[in-house]
Write a protein that holds these residues in place. Sequence first.
Motif, PDB file in Angstrom:
ATOM      1  N   THR A   1      46.109  28.704  43.826  1.00  0.00           N
ATOM      2  CA  THR A   1      46.698  28.800  44.053  1.00  0.00           C
ATOM      3  C   THR A   1      47.706  28.108  44.515  1.00  0.00           C
ATOM      4  O   THR A   1      47.739  26.703  44.245  1.00  0.00           O
TER       5      THR A   1
ATOM      6  N   PRO B   1      48.990  32.405  36.686  1.00  0.00           N
ATOM      7  CA  PRO B   1      48.990  34.366  36.503  1.00  0.00           C
ATOM      8  C   PRO B   1      48.586  34.534  35.064  1.00  0.00           C
ATOM      9  O   PRO B   1      49.827  33.834  33.973  1.00  0.00           O
ATOM     10  N   GLN B   2      48.607  35.524  34.794  1.00  0.00           N
ATOM     11  CA  GLN B   2      47.558  36.412  33.344  1.00  0.00           C
ATOM     12  C   GLN B   2      48.465  37.018  33.092  1.00  0.00           C
ATOM     13  O   GLN B   2      48.689  37.264  32.302  1.00  0.00           O
ATOM     14  N   ARG B   3      48.587  38.359  33.885  1.00  0.00           N
ATOM     15  CA  ARG B   3      49.137  39.472  34.399  1.00  0.00           C
ATOM     16  C   ARG B   3      50.080  40.077  34.872  1.00  0.00           C
ATOM     17  O   ARG B   3      50.143  40.377  36.488  1.00  0.00           O
TER      18      ARG B   3
ATOM     19  N   PRO C   1      49.386  33.599  42.492  1.00  0.00           N
ATOM     20  CA  PRO C   1      48.182  32.307  41.510  1.00  0.00           C
ATOM     21  C   PRO C   1      48.683  31.065  40.878  1.00  0.00           C
ATOM     22  O   PRO C   1      50.462  30.846  39.556  1.00  0.00           O
TER      23      PRO C   1
ATOM     24  N   GLN D   1      46.331  46.388  36.972  1.00  0.00           N
ATOM     25  CA  GLN D   1      45.921  45.323  37.339  1.00  0.00           C
ATOM     26  C   GLN D   1      46.665  44.075  37.577  1.00  0.00           C
ATOM     27  O   GLN D   1      45.946  43.009  36.965  1.00  0.00           O
ATOM     28  N   PRO D   2      47.789  43.352  38.171  1.00  0.00           N
ATOM     29  CA  PRO D   2      48.504  42.507  37.916  1.00  0.00           C
ATOM     30  C   PRO D   2      47.859  41.904  38.782  1.00  0.00           C
ATOM     31  O   PRO D   2      47.273  41.911  40.377  1.00  0.00           O
ATOM     32  N   ASP D   3      47.540  40.455  38.137  1.00  0.00           N
ATOM     33  CA  ASP D   3      47.651  39.444  39.279  1.00  0.00           C
ATOM     34  C   ASP D   3      48.754  38.749  40.222  1.00  0.00           C
ATOM     35  O   ASP D   3      48.894  37.704  41.003  1.00  0.00           O
ATOM     36  N   LEU D   4      49.907  39.214  39.883  1.00  0.00           N
ATOM     37  CA  LEU D   4      51.755  39.213  40.182  1.00  0.00           C
ATOM     38  C   LEU D   4      52.635  39.773  39.706  1.00  0.00           C
ATOM     39  O   LEU D   4      52.640  40.491  38.665  1.00  0.00           O
TER      40      LEU D   4
ATOM     41  N   ALA E   1      49.689  43.937  44.640  1.00  0.00           N
ATOM     42  CA  ALA E   1      49.236  42.172  44.081  1.00  0.00           C
ATOM     43  C   ALA E   1      50.265  41.583  44.937  1.00  0.00           C
ATOM     44  O   ALA E   1      50.990  41.784  45.259  1.00  0.00           O
TER      45      ALA E   1
ATOM     46  N   PRO F   1      40.252  35.638  32.484  1.00  0.00           N
ATOM     47  CA  PRO F   1      39.847  35.576  34.378  1.00  0.00           C
ATOM     48  C   PRO F   1      40.794  34.313  35.217  1.00  0.00           C
ATOM     49  O   PRO F   1      40.932  33.330  35.041  1.00  0.00           O
ATOM     50  N   ALA F   2      41.184  34.986  36.603  1.00  0.00           N
ATOM     51  CA  ALA F   2      42.240  33.681  36.815  1.00  0.00           C
ATOM     52  C   ALA F   2      40.985  32.950  37.515  1.00  0.00           C
ATOM     53  O   ALA F   2      40.326  33.094  37.974  1.00  0.00           O
TER      54      ALA F   2
END
Length: 338
Positions: free
Chosen positions: A58, A74-76, A71, A135-138, A159, A53-54
């Motif tokens: 930021t 970033p993970q995804r 983020p 479901q990207p976070d970036l 995102a 989880p993020a």
Amino acid sequence: MLDFRANRPPEVPVLLLSPPRSALDRRRFLTGAAGLAAVLGATACGGGEDPAPASGATRTIEGAFGPVEVPADPQRVVSTDFYTPWALLDVGFTVVGTVQASTGGVLPEYQAAYEAMSRIGTPAEVDFEALAALQPDLVLGTLVPDLPVDLNDRLSGVAPTLLFEAAREPGTWQERAVRAADVVGRGPEAEALRAEYEQQAADLGVRYAEVLGRTRFALVRGGPQGNALVDLPASWSGVVLEEAGVRFGSVAEGRPGVFEPLSFEELGHLEDCDVVLHLVDTTGEVDDNTQRLLDQPTFQTLPAAREGRVFPLPNYYVSHYRQAQAVLDRLDTVLAGL
């Protein structure tokens, strides 16, 4: 803005790195192998079933459309260009999705990692449903010419999106590679890789100083107009050769820009080039335009052709550091035979 993709065939793949020949090469080989293992491992960034989880933290980074809050960890990450995934693989980070690469357009060491990435269409035609499903976070990409004018807005609706401004000259791929790595928290690794590449180039320049001092090179490929394109020092692989101390022939030496077109009748302008390097793909295949160039009588009568000093150059369209090191490997082989 100069569209350096014009007159360019699909992205060219890269040959496998040759076996290590020196202490520096052994270190680089082991470093690359370790990085690749991390890329292909089940726990590689962006590649796991259950992403961490993020943290919610930021930071703000300047992009093509101004500052973007992204983020901090970033993970995804999803990429909308052909450049970012490879620069990130260089530092052990795998994006979860990317656009479709050209056939044979991937460094062979990275093929398995690329095949594991989800596809989200092409740079100009992003599949937004496929993008959202990841479901990207970036979202990372490059604002190359001919993209939809509302692309940034639409991507940002999915995102946080950071698009880098397209470089006016393709040989500036180094900075883009480092910037992309920094965004995902791999800036130090990218700087270490850059230093490794620069050291390899400097070592070549010292080891072959005498040969380089008496040799002039040309980088050529066939153009779609039935002509020759002589690539300049600021081109994809031109910057790599120049880093190692390569001197270009009079058509290219000191010239700004990406390439100089020559008609087949004008190929005599390459007479002062002792060595000609030409475009091929990773299998050694020559595209039709370049083969047409190589078959021309005016090319065959050049001193480099008569003396057997015309060599294929895989990795011609360099876009990341491991690819650049493969070009230096090839240059090493060529120089050793001169």
